[in-house]
Scaffold this motif. Structure first.
Motif, PDB file in Angstrom:
ATOM      1  N   ARG A 130     -20.731   1.995 -34.945  1.00 35.21           N
ATOM      2  CA  ARG A 130     -20.051   3.273 -35.129  1.00 35.21           C
ATOM      3  C   ARG A 130     -19.494   3.424 -36.535  1.00 35.21           C
ATOM      4  NH1 ARG A 130     -15.524   3.728 -30.982  1.00 35.21           N
ATOM      5  NH2 ARG A 130     -15.396   5.750 -31.951  1.00 35.21           N
ATOM      6  N   THR A 728     -18.383  -5.392 -33.042  1.00 33.41           N
ATOM      7  CA  THR A 728     -17.179  -4.583 -32.914  1.00 33.41           C
ATOM      8  C   THR A 728     -16.268  -5.113 -31.821  1.00 33.41           C
ATOM      9  OG1 THR A 728     -16.350  -2.413 -32.261  1.00 33.41           O
ATOM     10  CG2 THR A 728     -18.479  -3.030 -31.427  1.00 33.41           C
ATOM     11  N   GLY A 730     -14.589  -3.472 -29.755  1.00 32.83           N
ATOM     12  CA  GLY A 730     -14.710  -2.702 -28.520  1.00 32.83           C
ATOM     13  C   GLY A 730     -16.051  -2.837 -27.822  1.00 32.83           C
ATOM     14  N   HIS A 731     -16.924  -3.709 -28.348  1.00 36.06           N
ATOM     15  CA  HIS A 731     -18.267  -3.822 -27.776  1.00 36.06           C
ATOM     16  C   HIS A 731     -18.216  -4.263 -26.316  1.00 36.06           C
ATOM     17  CE1 HIS A 731     -22.560  -4.679 -27.466  1.00 36.06           C
ATOM     18  NE2 HIS A 731     -22.234  -5.857 -26.964  1.00 36.06           N
ATOM     19  N   ALA A 733     -15.884  -3.860 -24.052  1.00 29.51           N
ATOM     20  CA  ALA A 733     -15.418  -2.781 -23.170  1.00 29.51           C
ATOM     21  C   ALA A 733     -16.509  -1.730 -22.980  1.00 29.51           C
ATOM     22  CB  ALA A 733     -14.166  -2.137 -23.770  1.00 29.51           C
ATOM     23  N   GLN A 734     -17.263  -1.436 -24.050  1.00 28.43           N
ATOM     24  CA  GLN A 734     -18.342  -0.460 -23.944  1.00 28.43           C
ATOM     25  C   GLN A 734     -19.440  -0.948 -23.000  1.00 28.43           C
ATOM     26  OE1 GLN A 734     -19.604   0.163 -27.967  1.00 28.43           O
ATOM     27  NE2 GLN A 734     -17.676   1.086 -28.592  1.00 28.43           N
ATOM     28  N   MET A 735     -19.773  -2.231 -23.109  1.00 28.37           N
ATOM     29  CA  MET A 735     -20.802  -2.793 -22.236  1.00 28.37           C
ATOM     30  C   MET A 735     -20.336  -2.809 -20.785  1.00 28.37           C
ATOM     31  SD  MET A 735     -23.420  -3.328 -24.073  1.00 28.37           S
ATOM     32  CE  MET A 735     -24.388  -4.179 -22.833  1.00 28.37           C
ATOM     33  N   GLU A 736     -19.051  -3.087 -20.583  1.00 25.28           N
ATOM     34  CA  GLU A 736     -18.499  -3.087 -19.217  1.00 25.28           C
ATOM     35  C   GLU A 736     -18.562  -1.683 -18.610  1.00 25.28           C
ATOM     36  OE1 GLU A 736     -14.358  -4.292 -16.856  1.00 25.28           O
ATOM     37  OE2 GLU A 736     -14.563  -4.662 -19.015  1.00 25.28           O
ATOM     38  N   LYS A 737     -18.248  -0.680 -19.426  1.00 23.40           N
ATOM     39  CA  LYS A 737     -18.311   0.706 -18.959  1.00 23.40           C
ATOM     40  C   LYS A 737     -19.738   1.098 -18.600  1.00 23.40           C
ATOM     41  CE  LYS A 737     -16.869   5.385 -20.270  1.00 23.40           C
ATOM     42  NZ  LYS A 737     -16.247   6.215 -21.341  1.00 23.40           N
ATOM     43  N   LEU A 738     -20.689   0.679 -19.443  1.00 24.33           N
ATOM     44  CA  LEU A 738     -22.095   0.972 -19.176  1.00 24.33           C
ATOM     45  C   LEU A 738     -22.554   0.249 -17.914  1.00 24.33           C
ATOM     46  CD1 LEU A 738     -24.379   2.616 -20.377  1.00 24.33           C
ATOM     47  CD2 LEU A 738     -24.988   0.673 -21.814  1.00 24.33           C
ATOM     48  N   LYS A 880     -28.174  -1.761 -26.629  1.00 26.02           N
ATOM     49  CA  LYS A 880     -26.824  -1.804 -27.194  1.00 26.02           C
ATOM     50  C   LYS A 880     -26.378  -3.242 -27.417  1.00 26.02           C
ATOM     51  CE  LYS A 880     -22.401   0.550 -26.573  1.00 26.02           C
ATOM     52  NZ  LYS A 880     -22.641   1.513 -27.646  1.00 26.02           N
ATOM     53  N   LYS A 884     -25.669  -5.208 -31.313  1.00 22.97           N
ATOM     54  CA  LYS A 884     -24.260  -5.435 -31.625  1.00 22.97           C
ATOM     55  C   LYS A 884     -24.033  -6.158 -32.947  1.00 22.97           C
ATOM     56  CE  LYS A 884     -23.864  -9.714 -28.919  1.00 22.97           C
ATOM     57  NZ  LYS A 884     -23.216 -10.325 -27.747  1.00 22.97           N
TER      58      LYS A 884
END
Length: 937
Positions: A130, A728, A730-731, A733-738, A880, A884
């Motif tokens: 990002r 990153t 936040g990577h 958390a993003q993977m967990e959300k996905l 994703k 990373k």
């Protein structure tokens, strides 16, 4: 060299002349053979991976290596170091290859997360997907197998595998270069002679086309001291507007441009699907599309236009004083300021949420110094009784009342109804409409930054020494207008005059002024999707294509010169090696007041740590004051050279390449090819690597699978060309959300299967897929299901409330009566029904079929759609995760020729929108329309 010289220590050898900075050279003129031999004996290479691939990339907080002095010279004594982020400020110059991107929101931690995404101005190693700079304090990760998605079956280490692949690509490049020159040599001698002798002026294009065949400026094969220097040519500025070659053979001429008749058919027969504003559409409707990349008459000389008309620039609104109740507090008491001083105070007060700026000691010091200066000029601060107050200490200044005022204004603006926001935007657009376009040689072209920068605080990038200084308001008397002689000069604001009006057809700027921080000139230019900007990108990539013909000779020469006895030659060869292999920037000389940033040619003793047998650690402030850290394995000879270059009497502060400058390096490179500079290598290496991968690629399956194939290739380019970054924060958390989204789709699948059983209970026994097909997925459990059900109910409520709010806004805008809260409650009943349904299902274990006329066949179709969605999302998750550690955007936008992305899009039938945003499609419009799937870099 005499034998007696061999025994003289390097430190005692004769040093001739001085460096560019006026200091004497600390390295000798020549390198004794005895020293070479002694180092070879003392540093016998052990078995290691082939050199050429970065081991680690990104910023780090501490050094845990051999007794290396403190990092980065001036920052040596600091206990804690900034993570070295970049702030994309309006005052900073933007380069032609800088991508268009959105700003990042301000972080409350001491990180720099406001760098433009994929900016070319930032070192590639320190950005995440990002564009965010990861906080310092963590060692960057090692290259992982997931970095390129290869299997783990092989026992060969990934780093060694990648290095061998890179070596193979370089061998392929050498063969192609020889083949291209051999093909060109077949041209009639008369034409070749004419090609070489007809033009020794660097204003001519590198390739001239005649009778459908491409002719190039060749290089001689003279090889003085191992360096195959080409016939001397006048050095071409890497940033000028002179044209470049369009191709190197008749075949490429056809691939790139095509026959004119074919062009006309394409213009009539094909229409690109574009998202456009009404003004964009209006501009396009006014005239037939102009395909400048197919016009051989454009760009041959230095004249950029013959007629130019524009409306000038838009100035920021004048300062509006604060309400009487909003004051700066000094030592706890409100003080009154003159409007000029109050405005400067608001610059700081309005950005208290930008903690990485306002808590920076340098930022505070510079701001307060300028603030005190403006206070002196305007009569100082006064208390409620009118008595003068001496503002001496920054710590006693409280800007919180100002911040609260501006924060409330921002919140109020954000809370405006959509209709009101739309109305305000329309009014603003109407005022700015005349400035948005200019007439350039009779063609309507979009203008880029037609707004004059507003006053504020300079933020700079990274650890810029002038961060926090006050950017003064630009007045009309500072602005020079560039316009056609016959055009009407735009009037200056009432009561003011322009500094000057010029009629310079060689300039691509419309207006310019000099800012007060770095005394740099700011220019109003055309937009990124204009012909002129497109030609600049085109020339950049064409120059990289031209390098394809000479790369083998350059690499052969610098490999030979790595062992040259002349110190200057060996330093130059080592620098070119590092620039070619590891994508280092060349670097430029800096003044005393400029940031202490360096590149390859200006590396100092403390910036390089040597770790036997062949590991080199780079740690320095790179371009834009961003910390560059990279750990690489180099060729044994290059390692030995760096050891020699660091030999006593050199110490901290001394330049490693003290007999080399960026100017001399680029002048040497221009001997191989007109206009060749160090930065062309990065573009060439990325584009050629991608081109090589595309040739051998076979992409099949769904669109999502093909996009993943493209990203895999892009990722490999980023790794092979050392365009990496750290992961990153936040990577995870993003993977967990996905992952939760994928689990949500699996839950939907399970519900559909239960509905099928509700319609036909015996289906479980009859189904060939077996009873397990209807069981709950192992990724799901009852606790997660209940949480997910709550989420679905809440999501439903939020959708209803949002829809209700929009409907009321629409009614209000149309003068209708707004709906009452009772209507909202009735709508929310749907969400309550969903909650009750889940509750019943959990209790009974039965899920009833939903929808009109449900049937097993319809539910089977739903399952197929859900399977496809899960598969696509799984590809996204894998992509994703693989991305990373790699700066894909940087490679794709700045270094990989956009025509290669277009080739992939056309070859494998993937919409170009999947790779380029609307802004990038406009920027690379020339690439989208100029090539077919058989085009080659």
């Amino acid at each position: 060299m005499s034998s007696s010289d061999d025994d003289v220590p390097l430190a005692g050898r004769k040093s001739n002349g001085v460096q560019a900075n006026g200091k004497p050279h600390k390295s000798a003129n020549t390198i004794p053979k005895s020293l070479d031999k002694a180092m070879d004996t003392a540093n016998k290479p052990t078995k290691h991976a082939a050199p050429g691939i970065s081991i680690r990339n990104g910023p780090v907080e501490t050094m845990d290596l051999d007794q290396q002095p403190g990092v980065n010279g001036k920052r040596k004594g600091r206990a804690k170091m900034s993570n070295g982020a970049s702030y994309k400020d309006a005052s900073d110059d933007s380069e032609e290859d800088e991508p268009l991107s959105k700003r990042r929101r301000v972080s409350k931690t001491n990180t720099r997360d406001d760098l433009p995404s994929d900016s070319d101005d930032a070192p590639l190693v320190s950005k995440n997907a990002r564009g965010k700079i990861v906080a310092a304090g963590k060692k960057p990760p090692n290259i992982r197998e997931t970095s390129i998605g290869e299997s783990e079956e092989s026992d060969v280490p990934l780093q060694e595998k990648l290095a061998k692949e890179k070596a193979g690509i370089e061998q392929r490049a050498a063969k192609e270069a020889k083949a291209i020159r051999k093909e060109e040599a077949k041209a009639p001698a008369k034409k070749r002679s004419k090609k070489l002798d007809s033009d020794d002026d660097d204003e001519q294009p590198l390739v001239k086309k005649k009778a459908g065949k491409a002719q190039t400026n060749g290089a001689s094969k003279a090889t003085p001291k191992g360096a195959r220097a080409a016939k001397a040519v006048k050095k071409e500025d890497s940033d000028d507007d002179k044209p470049l070659s369009k191709s190197s053979s008749a075949k490429k001429q056809k691939d790139t441009n095509g026959a004119q008749s074919k062009v006309k058919k394409e213009i009539k027969g094909k229409s690109m699907k574009k998202e456009e504003t009404e003004q964009d559409q209006e501009a396009e409707d006014e005239e037939e599309e102009y395909r400048w990349w197919e016009d051989p008459t454009k760009g041959d000389g230095t004249t950029k236009w013959t007629t130019l008309e524009h409306a000038g620039v838009v100035f920021p609104p004048p300062y509006e004083p604060l309400p009487r109740n909003v004051k700066l507090l000094y030592d706890g008491k409100p003080v009154s300021l003159a409007p000029e001083a109050e405005e400067v105070a608001t610059f700081f007060g309005s950005m208290l949420n930008s903690t990485h700026n306002v808590e920076n000691p340098t930022f505070q010091k510079n701001f307060f110094a300028d603030f005190q200066e403006i206070l002196k000029k305007t009569g100082g601060a006064k208390d409620k009784d009118g008595s003068k107050v001496e503002v001496k200490e920054f710590t006693k200044c409280d800007f919180k009342p100002m911040f609260e005022f501006f924060d409330a204004q921002r919140a109020e603006k954000k809370a405006l109804p959509a209709a009101e926001k739309k109305k305000l935007k329309a009014e603003k657009d109407a005022v700015e409409a005349p400035y948005m376009y200019c007439m350039w040689d009779g063609r309507k072209q979009k203008v880029g930054n037609f707004r004059v920068e507003p006053p504020g605080l300079f933020r700079g990038r990274g650890e810029h020494p002038k961060t926090g200084r006050v950017k003064k308001r630009v007045k009309p008397e500072q602005i020079t207008i560039n316009i056609g002689k016959e055009a009407q000069v735009p009037p200056a604001p009432k009561g003011h005059n322009w500094k000057e009006v010029k009629h310079d057809p060689e300039g691509t700027w419309l207006a310019m002024w000099q800012e007060n921080i770095n005394n740099a000139y700011k220019y109003v230019m055309l937009a990124a999707n204009s012909d002129v900007k497109g030609q600049s990108d085109y020339k950049k990539f064409e120059k990289a294509r031209e390098l394809k013909k000479h790369i083998d000779r350059i690499r052969e020469d610098y490999t030979l010169e790595l062992k040259d006895e002349v110190m200057a030659n060996r330093q130059r060869a080592t620098a070119v090696y590092l620039i070619d292999k590891f994508a280092l920037r060349a670097g430029n000389e800096k003044g005393d007041e400029e940031a202490d940033t360096v590149g390859c040619c200006s590396l100092k003793f403390e910036h390089v740590t040597l770790k036997p047998p062949n590991t080199v650690i780079f740690d320095f402030l790179g371009k834009d004051s961003i910390r560059f850290y990279d750990e690489v394995e180099v060729d044994a000879q290059a390692f030995k050279n760096l050891k020699i270059f660091k030999k006593a009497p050199k110490a901290d502060g001394d330049e490693i390449f003290d007999r080399l400058t960026t100017t001399s390096l680029n002048k040497h490179l221009s001997n191989y090819m007109p206009g060749l500079t160090a930065k062309v290598f990065r573009t060439y290496n990325a584009s050629y690597t991608m081109s090589t991968l595309l040739r051998d690629m076979k992409s099949e399956g769904s669109i999502a699978e093909k996009i993943k194939d493209y990203n895999d290739a892009n990722r490999k380019v980023a790794i092979l060309c050392n365009h990496k970054r750290t992961v990153t924060a936040g990577h995870g958390a993003q993977m967990e959300k996905l992952g939760d989204r994928i689990k949500g789709l699996k839950y939907q699948k399970w519900r559909v299967k239960q509905m099928m059983l509700h319609l036909e209970p015996k289906l479980k026994k009859k189904d060939k897929r077996g009873a397990d097909f209807y069981e709950l997925d192992e990724d799901l459990d009852q606790e997660w299901i209940k949480e997910h059900q709550k989420y679905l109910v809440e999501e439903q409520r939020q959708k209803i409330e949002k829809k209700f709010g929009k409907d009321n806004e629409k009614r209000k805008a149309e003068g209708e009566k707004e709906m009452k809260h009772k209507e909202l409650e009735e709508r929310l009943a749907v969400a309550e029904e969903l909650a009750q349904k889940f509750k019943k299902e959990n209790k009974t274990g039965t899920i009833e079929a939903e929808g009109r006329g449900p049937s097993v066949e319809k539910l089977e179709q739903q399952l197929e759609k859900l399977d496809q969605r899960i598969q696509n999302m799984a590809f996204q998750a894998e992509d994703k995760e693989n991305n990373k550690e790699v700066a894909l955007g940087t490679s794709k936008i700045n270094y990989i020729d956009p025509r290669l992305t277009v080739v992939f899009s056309k070859k494998f039938n993937v919409p170009i929108e999947k790779f380029f945003s609307k802004t990038l499609r406009e920027k690379f419009d020339w690439a989208v329309k100029s090539v077919e799937e058989d085009w080659e870099f």
